[in-house]
Design an enzyme around this catalytic site. Structure first.
Site, mmCIF file in Angstrom:
data_model
loop_
_atom_site.group_PDB
_atom_site.id
_atom_site.type_symbol
_atom_site.label_atom_id
_atom_site.label_comp_id
_atom_site.label_asym_id
_atom_site.label_seq_id
_atom_site.Cartn_x
_atom_site.Cartn_y
_atom_site.Cartn_z
ATOM 1 C CG ASP A 1 -1.819 1.147 1.352
ATOM 2 O OD1 ASP A 1 -1.597 2.147 0.633
ATOM 3 O OD2 ASP A 1 -2.758 1.077 2.154
ATOM 4 C CE LYS B 1 -2.005 13.024 -10.016
ATOM 5 N NZ LYS B 1 -1.371 11.677 -9.825
ATOM 6 C CE1 TYR C 1 -6.709 12.637 -10.112
ATOM 7 C CE2 TYR C 1 -7.011 14.384 -11.722
ATOM 8 C CZ TYR C 1 -6.441 13.177 -11.356
ATOM 9 O OH TYR C 1 -5.600 12.528 -12.241
ATOM 10 C CB ALA D 1 -3.371 8.550 -9.133
ATOM 11 C CE1 TYR D 2 -10.284 8.127 -3.399
ATOM 12 C CE2 TYR D 2 -10.905 9.676 -5.125
ATOM 13 C CZ TYR D 2 -11.252 8.851 -4.077
ATOM 14 O OH TYR D 2 -12.568 8.756 -3.704
ATOM 15 C CB THR D 3 -7.781 8.120 -11.228
ATOM 16 O OG1 THR D 3 -8.272 6.801 -10.989
ATOM 17 C CG2 THR D 3 -6.277 8.091 -11.334
HETATM 18 N N1 LIG Z 1 -7.153 8.449 -16.007
HETATM 19 C C1 LIG Z 1 -7.025 9.697 -16.495
HETATM 20 O O1 LIG Z 1 -7.858 10.182 -17.286
HETATM 21 C C2 LIG Z 1 -5.850 10.535 -16.106
HETATM 22 C C3 LIG Z 1 -5.756 11.849 -16.618
HETATM 23 C C4 LIG Z 1 -4.665 12.626 -16.252
HETATM 24 C C5 LIG Z 1 -3.695 12.111 -15.407
HETATM 25 N N2 LIG Z 1 -3.817 10.851 -14.918
HETATM 26 C C6 LIG Z 1 -2.774 10.361 -14.013
HETATM 27 O O2 LIG Z 1 -2.148 9.242 -14.630
HETATM 28 C C7 LIG Z 1 -1.676 8.341 -13.618
HETATM 29 C C8 LIG Z 1 -2.149 6.944 -13.935
HETATM 30 O O3 LIG Z 1 -3.587 6.955 -13.856
HETATM 31 P P1 LIG Z 1 -4.445 5.682 -14.274
HETATM 32 O O4 LIG Z 1 -5.683 6.217 -14.922
HETATM 33 O O5 LIG Z 1 -3.592 4.684 -14.965
HETATM 34 O O6 LIG Z 1 -4.851 5.138 -12.830
HETATM 35 P P2 LIG Z 1 -5.819 3.931 -12.482
HETATM 36 O O7 LIG Z 1 -6.173 3.160 -13.713
HETATM 37 O O8 LIG Z 1 -6.893 4.466 -11.597
HETATM 38 O O9 LIG Z 1 -4.851 2.975 -11.618
HETATM 39 C C9 LIG Z 1 -4.430 3.314 -10.340
HETATM 40 C C10 LIG Z 1 -3.485 2.252 -9.843
HETATM 41 O O10 LIG Z 1 -3.112 2.582 -8.514
HETATM 42 C C11 LIG Z 1 -3.258 1.421 -7.695
HETATM 43 N N3 LIG Z 1 -3.502 1.864 -6.320
HETATM 44 C C12 LIG Z 1 -4.546 2.595 -5.865
HETATM 45 N N4 LIG Z 1 -4.406 2.820 -4.537
HETATM 46 C C13 LIG Z 1 -3.237 2.219 -4.173
HETATM 47 C C14 LIG Z 1 -2.548 2.102 -2.948
HETATM 48 N N5 LIG Z 1 -3.003 2.676 -1.817
HETATM 49 N N6 LIG Z 1 -1.384 1.406 -2.930
HETATM 50 C C15 LIG Z 1 -0.912 0.807 -4.047
HETATM 51 N N7 LIG Z 1 -1.511 0.878 -5.247
HETATM 52 C C16 LIG Z 1 -2.673 1.586 -5.304
HETATM 53 C C17 LIG Z 1 -4.429 0.690 -8.321
HETATM 54 O O11 LIG Z 1 -4.450 -0.650 -7.904
HETATM 55 P P3 LIG Z 1 -5.864 -1.287 -7.422
HETATM 56 O O12 LIG Z 1 -6.801 -1.078 -8.587
HETATM 57 O O13 LIG Z 1 -5.520 -2.712 -7.148
HETATM 58 O O14 LIG Z 1 -6.284 -0.493 -6.217
HETATM 59 C C18 LIG Z 1 -4.077 0.842 -9.800
HETATM 60 O O15 LIG Z 1 -3.095 -0.099 -10.171
HETATM 61 C C19 LIG Z 1 -2.166 8.914 -12.290
HETATM 62 O O16 LIG Z 1 -1.145 9.658 -11.704
HETATM 63 C C20 LIG Z 1 -3.300 9.851 -12.690
HETATM 64 O O17 LIG Z 1 -3.491 10.889 -11.755
HETATM 65 C C21 LIG Z 1 -4.861 10.049 -15.255
#
Ligand SMILES: NC(=O)c1ccc[n+]([C@@H]2O[C@H](COP(=O)([O-])OP(=O)(O)OC[C@H]3O[C@@H](n4cnc5c(N)ncnc54)[C@H](OP(=O)(O)O)[C@@H]3O)[C@@H](O)[C@H]2O)c1
Length: 284
Positions: free
Chosen positions: A35, A128, A124, A59-61
């Site tokens: 974690d 971030k 959010y 991330a908390y997305t």
């Molecule tokens: N999605 C978007 O549209 C978007 C846009 C701009 C920027 N971003 C940024 O891009 C990055 C990647 O985003 P993403 O969309 O790929 O994220 P995501 O699909 O929501 O995946 C988040 C990951 O974090 C893990 N996680 C969550 N809480 C955790 C904890 N406490 N300890 C360890 N692992 C944990 C999740 O695992 P579990 O599922 O097993 O919890 C999952 O593998 C992030 O920094 C986000 O802010 C995303």
């Protein structure tokens, strides 16, 4: 090169694993194994394994849910990068951390540059931004990649939701006054590995090329699904959601372009490839 990948099951993390360079040895503990909000556990694992790079895709997305879960968003988006940075500095590891276009306020008229003033509108975005600052203050050698409107082979994303709705013949009302650029996770992963290879530092903006609105994306997805005409373009005021979004969050990616060898694909080309993969999978 020993790489410690966190968040390897998410949209970007999955693409990072799929594009792993030949010279990388991967350690990717899942959420259950580590974690990232547990600073002591992070420190222990990092000091045992002594990676060359820590890549943080956690991330908390959930942008709207974050409005009512600020403490949870803060722990993951702001506090975890601080402890990752501290652990990295202790063993001399570099950090690649991912951030967002939502650190900007949205009143811009030209693509946002890395050093433009930030003014996040949502919990959010604020959490971030705090994560970026905490990582920078940790003293670790770090590159922060701000991306936008991410989608990929796994996980919940806007193009996938539109695709599923189109498949079911459901109409969608979609906002047409927020401007940005979608990002294919596979492209982003390739750029992140290039930044690792270059040992890049500082902030780098990274999205696919061009710009559009959410409604433009939805129309392209529905057209690819053979269901044009089911998207109604609406204003943000007509589609209230808990978290305010920037009206304009196009990222200026000139710095990225100077650090990668192949020019970025347009958002249309990158989205079309994703849609054709979805089509093939639903036909199989
Ligand atoms: N999605 C978007 O549209 C978007 C846009 C701009 C920027 N971003 C940024 O891009 C990055 C990647 O985003 P993403 O969309 O790929 O994220 P995501 O699909 O929501 O995946 C988040 C990951 O974090 C893990 N996680 C969550 N809480 C955790 C904890 N406490 N300890 C360890 N692992 C944990 C999740 O695992 P579990 O599922 O097993 O919890 C999952 O593998 C992030 O920094 C986000 O802010 C995303």
């Amino acid at each position: 090169m020993r790489v410690f990948l966190l968040g390897g099951s998410g949209i970007l993390g999955t693409a990072m694993r799929a594009t792993l360079p030949a010279d990388a040895t991967l350690l990717a503990p899942g959420h259950a194994a580590l974690d990232v909000t547990d600073a002591a556990a992070v420190d222990l694992l990092v000091s045992e394994r002594r990676p060359d790079w820590i890549i943080n895709c956690t991330a908390y997305t959930a942008v709207d849910a974050a409005e009512s879960h600020e403490a949870d968003a803060m722990r993951l988006n702001a506090d975890a990068p601080a402890s990752l940075g501290a652990a990295a500095r202790r063993v001399g590891a570099r950090v690649l951390h991912v951030s967002t276009d939502y650190v900007f306020g949205g009143e811009g008229t030209r693509p946002w540059r890395e050093d433009d003033p930030v003014a996040p509108l949502s919990v959010y975005g604020r959490t971030k931004l705090a994560g970026e600052r905490n990582l920078q203050a940790s003293g670790a050698e770090a590159v922060i990649v701000r991306t936008a409107w991410l989608y990929g082979a796994v996980g919940k994303s806007f193009p996938r939701t539109m695709w599923e709705r189109a498949q079911q013949g459901l109409a969608s009302r979609v906002v047409a006054d927020q401007h940005g650029a979608p990002t294919n996770a596979r492209d982003l992963a390739t750029w992140c590995w290039a930044l690792v290879a270059r040992e890049a530092r500082g902030v780098v903006h990274a999205s696919n090329a061009g710009q559009c609105t959410w409604a433009d994306v939805a129309e392209r997805v529905y057209a690819a699904a053979g269901k044009p005409g089911l998207v109604t373009r609406v204003s943000s005021d007509e589609y209230p959601v808990p978290a305010p979004r920037p009206r304009y969050s196009v990222l200026d990616c000139a710095r990225l372009e100077s650090l990668i060898e192949t020019p970025r694909r347009s958002w249309e080309a990158a989205l079309d490839e994703f849609l054709s993969d979805l089509k093939q999978r639903s036909a199989a």
